[in-house]
Design a protein around this motif. Structure first.
Motif, mmCIF file in Angstrom:
data_model
loop_
_atom_site.group_PDB
_atom_site.id
_atom_site.type_symbol
_atom_site.label_atom_id
_atom_site.label_comp_id
_atom_site.label_asym_id
_atom_site.label_seq_id
_atom_site.Cartn_x
_atom_site.Cartn_y
_atom_site.Cartn_z
ATOM 1 N N GLN A 1 -12.525 28.668 26.131
ATOM 2 C CA GLN A 1 -11.147 29.022 26.489
ATOM 3 C C GLN A 1 -11.100 30.241 27.402
ATOM 4 O O GLN A 1 -11.978 31.086 27.366
ATOM 5 N N LYS A 2 -10.050 30.314 28.215
ATOM 6 C CA LYS A 2 -9.955 31.372 29.222
ATOM 7 C C LYS A 2 -9.123 32.563 28.765
ATOM 8 O O LYS A 2 -9.404 33.681 29.146
ATOM 9 N N ASN A 3 -8.081 32.341 27.977
ATOM 10 C CA ASN A 3 -7.231 33.439 27.527
ATOM 11 C C ASN A 3 -7.867 34.143 26.330
ATOM 12 O O ASN A 3 -8.240 33.489 25.358
ATOM 13 N N PRO A 4 -7.990 35.477 26.392
ATOM 14 C CA PRO A 4 -8.648 36.184 25.292
ATOM 15 C C PRO A 4 -7.823 36.163 24.003
ATOM 16 O O PRO A 4 -6.604 36.245 24.027
ATOM 17 N N VAL A 5 -8.529 36.027 22.887
ATOM 18 C CA VAL A 5 -7.929 36.124 21.563
ATOM 19 C C VAL A 5 -8.078 37.577 21.137
ATOM 20 O O VAL A 5 -9.188 38.092 21.030
ATOM 21 N N VAL A 6 -6.957 38.256 20.901
ATOM 22 C CA VAL A 6 -6.970 39.676 20.561
ATOM 23 C C VAL A 6 -7.226 39.847 19.071
ATOM 24 O O VAL A 6 -6.540 39.240 18.240
ATOM 25 N N LEU A 7 -8.226 40.637 18.742
ATOM 26 C CA LEU A 7 -8.525 40.979 17.353
ATOM 27 C C LEU A 7 -8.141 42.442 17.141
ATOM 28 O O LEU A 7 -8.632 43.319 17.846
ATOM 29 N N GLU A 8 -7.269 42.698 16.175
ATOM 30 C CA GLU A 8 -6.815 44.063 15.882
ATOM 31 C C GLU A 8 -7.743 44.782 14.913
ATOM 32 O O GLU A 8 -7.691 45.997 14.791
ATOM 33 N N SER A 9 -8.562 44.011 14.205
ATOM 34 C CA SER A 9 -9.525 44.609 13.275
ATOM 35 C C SER A 9 -10.702 43.652 13.116
ATOM 36 O O SER A 9 -10.597 42.470 13.423
ATOM 37 N N GLY A 10 -11.786 44.189 12.625
ATOM 38 C CA GLY A 10 -12.975 43.386 12.422
ATOM 39 C C GLY A 10 -13.148 43.025 10.962
ATOM 40 O O GLY A 10 -12.423 43.512 10.100
ATOM 41 N N SER A 11 -14.111 42.169 10.694
ATOM 42 C CA SER A 11 -14.409 41.821 9.312
ATOM 43 C C SER A 11 -15.925 41.844 9.116
ATOM 44 O O SER A 11 -16.684 41.602 10.046
ATOM 45 N N SER A 12 -16.330 42.139 7.900
ATOM 46 C CA SER A 12 -17.761 42.225 7.616
ATOM 47 C C SER A 12 -18.358 40.826 7.509
ATOM 48 O O SER A 12 -17.656 39.858 7.226
ATOM 49 N N PHE A 13 -19.658 40.738 7.745
ATOM 50 C CA PHE A 13 -20.370 39.478 7.614
ATOM 51 C C PHE A 13 -21.843 39.754 7.380
ATOM 52 O O PHE A 13 -22.326 40.856 7.620
ATOM 53 N N GLU A 14 -22.528 38.750 6.886
ATOM 54 C CA GLU A 14 -23.967 38.830 6.648
ATOM 55 C C GLU A 14 -24.694 38.262 7.862
ATOM 56 O O GLU A 14 -24.219 37.314 8.481
ATOM 57 N N TYR A 15 -25.835 38.858 8.190
ATOM 58 C CA TYR A 15 -26.668 38.298 9.253
ATOM 59 C C TYR A 15 -28.028 37.985 8.677
ATOM 60 O O TYR A 15 -28.566 38.806 7.939
ATOM 61 N N PRO A 16 -28.589 36.839 8.925
ATOM 62 C CA PRO A 16 -28.165 35.838 9.902
ATOM 63 C C PRO A 16 -26.971 35.021 9.399
ATOM 64 O O PRO A 16 -26.812 34.800 8.208
ATOM 65 N N ILE A 17 -26.154 34.607 10.358
ATOM 66 C CA ILE A 17 -24.992 33.783 10.038
ATOM 67 C C ILE A 17 -25.447 32.331 9.908
ATOM 68 O O ILE A 17 -26.523 31.969 10.390
ATOM 69 N N PRO A 18 -24.655 31.482 9.257
ATOM 70 C CA PRO A 18 -25.060 30.082 9.075
ATOM 71 C C PRO A 18 -25.159 29.315 10.400
ATOM 72 O O PRO A 18 -24.541 29.689 11.406
ATOM 73 N N GLU A 19 -25.921 28.259 10.377
ATOM 74 C CA GLU A 19 -26.079 27.368 11.531
ATOM 75 C C GLU A 19 -24.704 26.854 11.968
ATOM 76 O O GLU A 19 -23.916 26.383 11.157
ATOM 77 N N GLY A 20 -24.392 26.963 13.254
ATOM 78 C CA GLY A 20 -23.125 26.482 13.793
ATOM 79 C C GLY A 20 -21.991 27.487 13.726
ATOM 80 O O GLY A 20 -20.912 27.242 14.270
ATOM 81 N N ALA A 21 -22.200 28.631 13.080
ATOM 82 C CA ALA A 21 -21.170 29.665 13.014
ATOM 83 C C ALA A 21 -21.104 30.416 14.344
ATOM 84 O O ALA A 21 -22.082 30.484 15.088
ATOM 85 N N VAL A 22 -19.940 30.981 14.629
ATOM 86 C CA VAL A 22 -19.715 31.704 15.880
ATOM 87 C C VAL A 22 -19.245 33.120 15.559
ATOM 88 O O VAL A 22 -18.315 33.305 14.775
ATOM 89 N N ILE A 23 -19.888 34.110 16.165
ATOM 90 C CA ILE A 23 -19.386 35.483 16.099
ATOM 91 C C ILE A 23 -18.412 35.623 17.260
ATOM 92 O O ILE A 23 -18.789 35.467 18.422
ATOM 93 N N GLN A 24 -17.146 35.885 16.934
ATOM 94 C CA GLN A 24 -16.113 36.061 17.954
ATOM 95 C C GLN A 24 -15.776 37.541 18.041
ATOM 96 O O GLN A 24 -15.435 38.159 17.040
#
Length: 170
Positions: A33-56
């Motif tokens: 997609q071309k229009n940016p999705v604005v994130l006002e805050s982040g969220s915690s996550f574990e790395y490595p992320i699962p197969e097929g997951a996307v870090i946005q």
């Protein structure tokens, strides 16, 4: 001097083929997609992320002269145990926006709290683009520095923002 320039050009052309771009099928639509999705805050996550997951990630330029990073989304897809991104292609090679490139040198630092990535893009010419991305996986905070160098001029960028993980639908 000519021989030196041909050697340098040959090395750069060879490195372009050595770091071949990866054309993975089934790129999530969100990454194109071309229009940016604005994130006002982040969220915690574990790395490595699962197969097929996307870090946005959403980033805003805080300093520098590369206008393409004014406000943008940065995406990282986990496939086969590696992170892939199309951000550099979308900015510098729009005709390859649907192609993914493997992110080089991904590591966890600072007691496994900072995900650090080195994401270069070599072109067949003298041009070289490079980014270093740091994501705090405990808070989702995003920090990116980058350079654009074509031997005659040099530009840089610093951006900050937030990240979250979009998990694959089962």
């Amino acid at each position: 001097m000519k021989k030196f320039l041909f050697v340098i050009l040959g090395i750069m052309l060879a490195s372009n083929f050595a770091f071949a771009k990866t054309d993975l099928k089934n790129i999530p639509d969100i990454m194109i997609q071309k229009n940016p999705v604005v994130l006002e805050s982040g969220s915690s996550f574990e790395y490595p992320i699962p197969e097929g997951a996307v870090i946005q990630c959403y980033g805003k330029k805080i300093d520098g002269s590369i206008d393409d990073f004014e406000k943008y989304n940065d995406y990282f897809l986990m496939r086969n145990g590696h992170l892939y991104s199309n951000t550099m292609h979308k900015i510098y090679k729009p005709n390859k926006a649907d192609k993914l490139k493997k992110v080089d040198r991904v590591s966890l630092t600072n007691n496994n709290k900072i995900l650090k990535m080195y994401d270069p893009l070599w072109e067949a010419s003298i041009r070289h683009h490079m980014r270093i991305i740091k994501i705090n996986i405990a808070t989702g905070e995003y920090y990116m520095t980058g350079t654009q160098d074509n031997w005659m001029w040099y530009r840089n960028i610093t951006a900050t923002g937030y990240c979250r993980v979009i998990y694959p639908k089962k």
